[in-house]
Scaffold this active site. Structure first.
Site, PDB file in Angstrom:
ATOM      1  CD  GLU A   1      46.083  30.265  53.428  1.00  0.00           C
ATOM      2  OE1 GLU A   1      45.076  30.808  52.950  1.00  0.00           O
ATOM      3  OE2 GLU A   1      47.195  30.265  52.869  1.00  0.00           O
TER       4      GLU A   1
ATOM      5  CG  HIS B   1      39.317  27.230  43.326  1.00  0.00           C
ATOM      6  ND1 HIS B   1      38.385  28.113  42.833  1.00  0.00           N
ATOM      7  CD2 HIS B   1      40.029  27.920  44.258  1.00  0.00           C
ATOM      8  CE1 HIS B   1      38.527  29.287  43.421  1.00  0.00           C
ATOM      9  NE2 HIS B   1      39.521  29.197  44.299  1.00  0.00           N
TER      10      HIS B   1
ATOM     11  CG  HIS C   1      36.376  32.215  46.134  1.00  0.00           C
ATOM     12  ND1 HIS C   1      37.223  33.230  46.510  1.00  0.00           N
ATOM     13  CD2 HIS C   1      37.186  31.155  45.893  1.00  0.00           C
ATOM     14  CE1 HIS C   1      38.476  32.811  46.496  1.00  0.00           C
ATOM     15  NE2 HIS C   1      38.474  31.546  46.103  1.00  0.00           N
TER      16      HIS C   1
ATOM     17  CB  SER D   1      42.170  34.362  48.926  1.00  0.00           C
ATOM     18  OG  SER D   1      41.497  33.136  48.955  1.00  0.00           O
TER      19      SER D   1
END
Length: 546
Positions: free
Chosen positions: A283, A292, A427, A89
């Site tokens: 965000e 995750h 990810h 990120s």
């Protein structure tokens, strides 16, 4: 990718989207309105962290209707970092905020390692140099600015739009920079990083930033009612020591917290008062956290919460007529798929309900359900039922009782019931969807670094020129003026750049927008950044000294 191939790829994707989504496209008069640009300009940049396209699709099926984002579908975004096909990120946010690919854990600085094909190398001298972001550019244009997240506000992606550091875990530096950036509206979690204390992310430098916020005349709010009722033009909202609750869990676990849509609406209403326009970053942080955790319910919960915030932004943009709205994921996560080994031979006639109905049984996310678990696990069956795992078999109950990672076991159990595939707790590297609305909107398949360049152009500045203005090398600048320089690290938590010539002494404390010239403090147009080897300062510093 060549310009020709990139253009073809973009047209192909945009064309496919247009053909498949005619019913979701804006009306003709809305498209025409989007092409007109006047002053002042506004930009609302929105990121749903770690959200693969499958999570968006699943959320639409779960909702049972179109998403607000659907009307904005414009293309795709490539997400790779300077060193990897799969980005963290921190470099993903750096790309979206500054227009530069970067490395793992880096916040708002240039990379040290560049191995991804097609990217230019960065000189050793420029490695880890701070690069200006679009929020800083908006400030320089006199615009109001805002920063919102459902994580700690110091978390990687909001940090990328407000700070510069060599590691995303440097919450102390990030929090300090954010306060001294003088952002007008800051809303999210992360109160722990504002004051000294014993917590993991409490301040180590002894500075109480809450006192600094009071001196800067922020209205500091800590719950939804305080947020919605404040009339101040400067608002700092810290609604949790760490992250905020998942949207689905909020009513049970944190009823006093605002929703992402609440925060977005309040920020727009506050920032739009500025006659020069505004920039707002928003965000939805926790779709990534759910991915995750392999929790499809958590993903859906906060994708839909993000979508509600997007609706707030687009509704304003439609009325305003001169607001650019961009919504995008920064990267994928978990490898979620609708379909699994369960459906290898049955997928052609497996109905939507086979994927959605098991998820609909959940009343809370994994995180929310586990918050209700007793230490002795005596209410395990009830907690599992909160997560939609009713009618546990003896084997399932045994697995849960013996599991060393109960949350992951529950998530995998529900995913199996819902015929969902999951390949990773990390990810993933696929392209993500691009959503845009307003004047000069982007279309096609683009690089993540294209987005801030487009925003900057729309707001009237160049990011490269801005970097030179805000982040000049302090040592080089002062030594050209005949000063001797040093970095005072006597207090490791409060490094200071010192330049001396004759009777004049210049001090530049890290992470602040302050310079002391012979003991007299002055405010600067940018913050001082120390990357562990060099100090970078606003070029306005050199105009204050002889």
């Amino acid at each position: 990718m060549s310009k020709i191939s990139k253009k073809v790829a973009g047209l192909t994707l945009a064309g496919a989207v247009a053909i498949s989504s005619l019913a979701l496209a804006p009306k003709k008069e809305e498209v025409e309105a989007q092409d007109k640009k006047k002053q002042p300009t506004n930009v609302i940049m929105m990121v749903m962290d770690g959200t693969s396209s499958t999570a968006t699709t699943l959320s639409r099926w779960y909702k049972g209707g179109n998403l607000a984002m659907d009307q904005m579908m414009a293309g795709g975004v490539r997400t790779y970092s300077a060193e990897s096909a799969i980005t963290d990120s921190a470099p993903a946010g750096t790309a979206l905020a500054t227009g530069h690919k970067s490395d793992d854990k880096y916040i708002g600085i240039l990379p040290s390692v560049v191995t991804s094909p097609g990217l230019e190398q960065v000189s050793e001298k420029d490695a880890q140099r701070p690069v200006a972001n679009v929020l800083e550019g908006a400030k320089q244009q006199g615009k109001a600015t805002g920063l919102i997240a459902t994580s700690e506000i110091q978390h990687a992606t909001p940090a990328d739009f407000s700070a510069h550091t060599t590691h995303r875990s440097n919450y102390g530096d990030i929090a300090e920079q954010q306060v001294y950036q003088n952002i007008d509206v800051v809303l999210g979690g992360g109160k722990e990083s504002l004051s000294p204390g014993t917590g993991k992310n409490a301040r180590k430098d002894g500075e109480d930033l809450l006192q600094q916020l009071e001196r800067k005349k922020y209205d500091f709010v800590e719950n939804r009612d305080e947020l919605l009722n404040t009339k101040s033009n400067k608002i700092w909202g810290s609604f949790a020591p760490g992250a905020l609750a998942y949207d689905m869990d909020r009513a049970t676990t944190k009823p006093s917290e605002p929703t992402l849509a609440d925060m977005t609406g309040k920020a727009i209403d506050t920032l739009k008062k500025d006659k020069d326009g505004f920039f707002l970053f928003v965000e939805g942080s926790k779709p990534d956290w759910a991915a995750h955790a392999n929790d499809p319910v958590g993903m859906i919960s906060d994708v839909l919460a993000f979508d509600a915030a997007v609706k707030k932004a687009v509704d304003f943009a439609k009325k305003d007529g001169n607001t650019m709205v961009i919504a995008v994921a920064d990267h994928g996560n978990s490898g979620l798929s609708i379909g699994s080994q369960n459906t290898n031979s049955t997928y052609p006639h497996t109905p939507v309900s086979a994927y959605i109905d098991p998820l609909k049984k959940a009343k809370m996310t994994v995180e929310g359900a586990l918050s209700q678990l007793k230490p002795d696990k005596s209410n395990l069956k009830e907690v599992a039922a909160l997560y939609g795992l009713d009618d546990l078999t003896a084997e399932e109950e045994r697995k849960l009782m013996e599991s060393k990672n109960l949350g992951l076991e529950m998530a995998h159990m529900l995913a199996n019931r819902a015929n969902l595939g999951i390949t990773s707790t990390g990810h993933t590297g696929e392209d993500v969807f691009l959503y845009s609305y307003g004047p000069e909107r982007l279309f096609g398949l683009v690089e993540n670094t294209d987005l801030p360049k487009k925003m900057a152009k729309f707001m009237g500045f160049d990011l490269g020129q801005l970097t030179n203005k805000l982040y000049a090398n302090a040592k080089e600048g002062f030594e050209k003026k005949g000063y001797t320089t040093r970095i005072d690290t006597t207090d490791a938590n409060n490094p200071v750049f010192v330049a001396e010539k004759g009777n004049q002494k210049v001090e530049l404390p890290a992470n602040k927008n302050i310079v002391k010239v012979s003991g007299v403090a002055n405010e600067l147009t940018g913050i001082n950044v120390y990357n562990g080897k060099d100090f970078y300062v606003s070029e306005s510093v050199f105009k204050l000294v002889k």
